[in-house]
Design a protein around this motif. Structure first.
Motif, PDB file in Angstrom:
ATOM      1  N   ASP A   1       0.832  -1.205   0.000  1.00 44.78           N
ATOM      2  CA  ASP A   1       0.000   0.000   0.000  1.00 44.78           C
ATOM      3  C   ASP A   1       0.867   1.255   0.000  1.00 44.78           C
ATOM      4  O   ASP A   1       2.097   1.184  -0.069  1.00 44.78           O
ATOM      5  CB  ASP A   1      -0.977  -0.016   1.176  1.00 44.78           C
ATOM      6  CG  ASP A   1      -0.293   0.127   2.533  1.00 44.78           C
ATOM      7  OD1 ASP A   1       0.905   0.504   2.585  1.00 44.78           O
ATOM      8  OD2 ASP A   1      -0.947  -0.137   3.554  1.00 44.78           O
ATOM      9  N   GLU A   2       0.230   2.402   0.084  1.00 43.47           N
ATOM     10  CA  GLU A   2       0.944   3.687  -0.007  1.00 43.47           C
ATOM     11  C   GLU A   2       1.933   3.898   1.129  1.00 43.47           C
ATOM     12  O   GLU A   2       2.849   4.713   1.021  1.00 43.47           O
ATOM     13  CB  GLU A   2      -0.063   4.834  -0.029  1.00 43.47           C
ATOM     14  CG  GLU A   2      -0.882   4.895  -1.307  1.00 43.47           C
ATOM     15  CD  GLU A   2      -1.835   6.062  -1.317  1.00 43.47           C
ATOM     16  OE1 GLU A   2      -1.668   6.969  -2.150  1.00 43.47           O
ATOM     17  OE2 GLU A   2      -2.760   6.063  -0.473  1.00 43.47           O
TER      18      GLU A   2
ATOM     19  N   GLU B   1      -0.104  -5.805   1.634  1.00 39.41           N
ATOM     20  CA  GLU B   1      -1.550  -6.083   1.572  1.00 39.41           C
ATOM     21  C   GLU B   1      -1.819  -7.507   1.109  1.00 39.41           C
ATOM     22  O   GLU B   1      -2.791  -8.126   1.497  1.00 39.41           O
ATOM     23  CB  GLU B   1      -2.240  -5.109   0.612  1.00 39.41           C
ATOM     24  CG  GLU B   1      -2.592  -3.782   1.212  1.00 39.41           C
ATOM     25  CD  GLU B   1      -3.528  -2.984   0.319  1.00 39.41           C
ATOM     26  OE1 GLU B   1      -3.744  -3.388  -0.840  1.00 39.41           O
ATOM     27  OE2 GLU B   1      -4.038  -1.961   0.779  1.00 39.41           O
ATOM     28  N   MET B   2      -0.955  -8.011   0.218  1.00 39.41           N
ATOM     29  CA  MET B   2      -1.148  -9.346  -0.346  1.00 39.41           C
ATOM     30  C   MET B   2       0.203 -10.020  -0.535  1.00 39.41           C
ATOM     31  O   MET B   2       1.181  -9.365  -0.865  1.00 39.41           O
ATOM     32  CB  MET B   2      -1.870  -9.244  -1.702  1.00 39.41           C
ATOM     33  CG  MET B   2      -2.259 -10.589  -2.333  1.00 39.41           C
ATOM     34  SD  MET B   2      -0.887 -11.523  -3.124  1.00 39.41           S
ATOM     35  CE  MET B   2      -0.459 -10.463  -4.493  1.00 39.41           C
ATOM     36  N   VAL B   3       0.233 -11.320  -0.284  1.00 45.04           N
ATOM     37  CA  VAL B   3       1.434 -12.111  -0.547  1.00 45.04           C
ATOM     38  C   VAL B   3       0.978 -13.476  -1.050  1.00 45.04           C
ATOM     39  O   VAL B   3      -0.027 -14.016  -0.582  1.00 45.04           O
ATOM     40  CB  VAL B   3       2.295 -12.254   0.733  1.00 45.04           C
ATOM     41  CG1 VAL B   3       1.518 -12.896   1.862  1.00 45.04           C
ATOM     42  CG2 VAL B   3       3.561 -13.047   0.437  1.00 45.04           C
TER      43      VAL B   3
ATOM     44  N   GLY C   1      -6.357   4.583  -3.486  1.00 43.83           N
ATOM     45  CA  GLY C   1      -5.063   5.194  -3.709  1.00 43.83           C
ATOM     46  C   GLY C   1      -4.129   4.323  -4.528  1.00 43.83           C
ATOM     47  O   GLY C   1      -4.541   3.405  -5.227  1.00 43.83           O
ATOM     48  N   TYR C   2      -2.846   4.607  -4.410  1.00 45.03           N
ATOM     49  CA  TYR C   2      -1.831   3.897  -5.193  1.00 45.03           C
ATOM     50  C   TYR C   2      -1.407   2.598  -4.520  1.00 45.03           C
ATOM     51  O   TYR C   2      -1.386   2.491  -3.302  1.00 45.03           O
ATOM     52  CB  TYR C   2      -0.608   4.792  -5.409  1.00 45.03           C
ATOM     53  CG  TYR C   2      -0.854   5.920  -6.389  1.00 45.03           C
ATOM     54  CD1 TYR C   2      -0.757   5.698  -7.753  1.00 45.03           C
ATOM     55  CD2 TYR C   2      -1.213   7.188  -5.941  1.00 45.03           C
ATOM     56  CE1 TYR C   2      -0.989   6.721  -8.658  1.00 45.03           C
ATOM     57  CE2 TYR C   2      -1.455   8.225  -6.842  1.00 45.03           C
ATOM     58  CZ  TYR C   2      -1.340   7.979  -8.195  1.00 45.03           C
ATOM     59  OH  TYR C   2      -1.587   8.986  -9.082  1.00 45.03           O
ATOM     60  N   ARG C   3      -1.051   1.641  -5.344  1.00 46.48           N
ATOM     61  CA  ARG C   3      -0.540   0.363  -4.870  1.00 46.48           C
ATOM     62  C   ARG C   3       0.721   0.015  -5.664  1.00 46.48           C
ATOM     63  O   ARG C   3       0.890   0.460  -6.809  1.00 46.48           O
ATOM     64  CB  ARG C   3      -1.580  -0.750  -5.032  1.00 46.48           C
ATOM     65  CG  ARG C   3      -2.800  -0.583  -4.136  1.00 46.48           C
ATOM     66  CD  ARG C   3      -2.424  -0.696  -2.679  1.00 46.48           C
ATOM     67  NE  ARG C   3      -3.561  -0.551  -1.784  1.00 46.48           N
ATOM     68  CZ  ARG C   3      -3.958   0.585  -1.251  1.00 46.48           C
ATOM     69  NH1 ARG C   3      -3.323   1.712  -1.553  1.00 46.48           N
ATOM     70  NH2 ARG C   3      -4.977   0.626  -0.419  1.00 46.48           N
TER      71      ARG C   3
END
Length: 324
Positions: free
Chosen positions: A78-79, A84-86, A162-164
């Motif tokens: 995340d920003e 957030e994910m693996v 937002g940006y990832r």
């Protein structure tokens, strides 16, 4: 014993246990010392690299095609630089549970030297709406070993969130020429054998092959195999739950595992736990109760009984014989 020697010996022990459990992702950090211990470290790193290439080749080469470059690790950040994910393969490579990676800083997975590199790249990402680059980073496993990889970084915009940043690690195999030269011959040989089969043989084959496993099914089962090897100390879920974790069903898991590895999931789990326990009994001075816990046995009596049934001696007898 000098501190640097003790540290390197400890790394070698951890590396050996990882390799014996079937994990070849990790590497030992090179030192500035020029001694026989450093030669062993170089040898272990090279051996792990070779084994990893062989396993990837065997796992992804099939009769009609070969996936030569495979995604080994994947993260979404995340920003704020939090994971957030693996993917599951990354958890296996790092010997970490998913819950120990999610919602934690990505830089916590890196060595000290790589943290600075990553901070610089992440700052560059933050300045642009779209950004793509690659950087060499060194991950650190749960056991303190290192995993040097080229990381591909892409920044994108996720609506309302937002940006990832997408981080991908691709394992490039060394078997391209070998595979490309051998696949055609295997196909032709398979067709020739198909012609030689009698009608009776073909009917028997069809009856036997009621379940057809796709390449995706095989990959999921192989992923399960790797998850077992890297989580021997943890309680194993039911086959139904394990199959759901892999994205398949219990029947395909049982059938496919038997077809691929010639044994059942449960038997494989017990055999690998005992194999790891044997190495620790022979080559460490850990208490047997500790070994039982580290290899997933619920009690010392259960561990001792299983050990003796398999190897013909109790853990204490085996250690005494080895030290004798």
């Amino acid at each position: 014993m000098e501190e640097h020697i003790e540290q390197r010996l400890s790394s070698l022990r951890v590396m050996l246990l990882k390799m014996l459990s079937g994990s070849y992702y990790q590497r030992i950090k090179r030192s500035e010392h020029n001694d026989i211990l450093e030669s062993f470290i170089i040898g272990f790193n090279v051996l792990a690299e070779e084994f990893q290439d062989v396993l990837v080749h065997q796992g992804y080469a099939n009769r009609y095609a070969a996936i030569l470059d495979v995604v080994q690790m994947s993260f979404i950040i995340d920003e704020h630089g939090m994971v957030e994910m693996v993917n599951k393969q990354a958890c296996n490579a790092l010997s970490r549970r998913k819950s120990n990676i999610i919602d934690r800083p990505f830089e916590a997975l890196l060595t000290e030297g790589s943290v600075k590199k990553w901070e610089k790249v992440f700052q560059q990402c933050a300045k642009r709406r779209a950004f793509d680059t690659s950087v060499d980073l060194v991950f650190k496993s749960k056991g303190g070993l290192e995993i040097p990889k080229t990381v591909y970084v892409s920044r994108y915009y996720k609506t309302a969130q937002g940006y990832r940043t997408l981080i991908t690690v691709i394992h490039h195999t060394n078997y391209q020429k070998k595979l490309q030269s051998g696949i055609t011959g295997k196909i032709n040989k398979g067709k020739l054998n198909e012609k030689k089969r009698s009608v009776k043989d073909r009917i028997a084959l069809l009856k036997k092959s009621k379940v057809r496993l796709s390449l995706e099914d095989i990959q999921k089962i192989k992923m399960g195999h790797d998850m077992i090897l890297t989580n021997l100390e943890h309680d194993f879920p039911s086959l139904k739950e394990f199959a759901l974790q892999l994205g398949t069903n219990e029947f395909k898991l049982k059938y496919g595992f038997k077809e691929l590895y010639g044994t059942t999931v449960h038997k494989f789990l017990i055999e690998e736990r005992l194999r790891k326990a044997l190495m620790m009994v022979l080559y460490s001075d850990r208490p047997f109760k500790s070994i039982a816990e580290m290899t997933g046995f619920k009690s010392l009596p259960h561990f001792s009984r299983s050990f003796k049934n398999t190897y013909g001696h109790s853990p204490s007898e085996m250690r005494k014989i080895n030290n004798g």
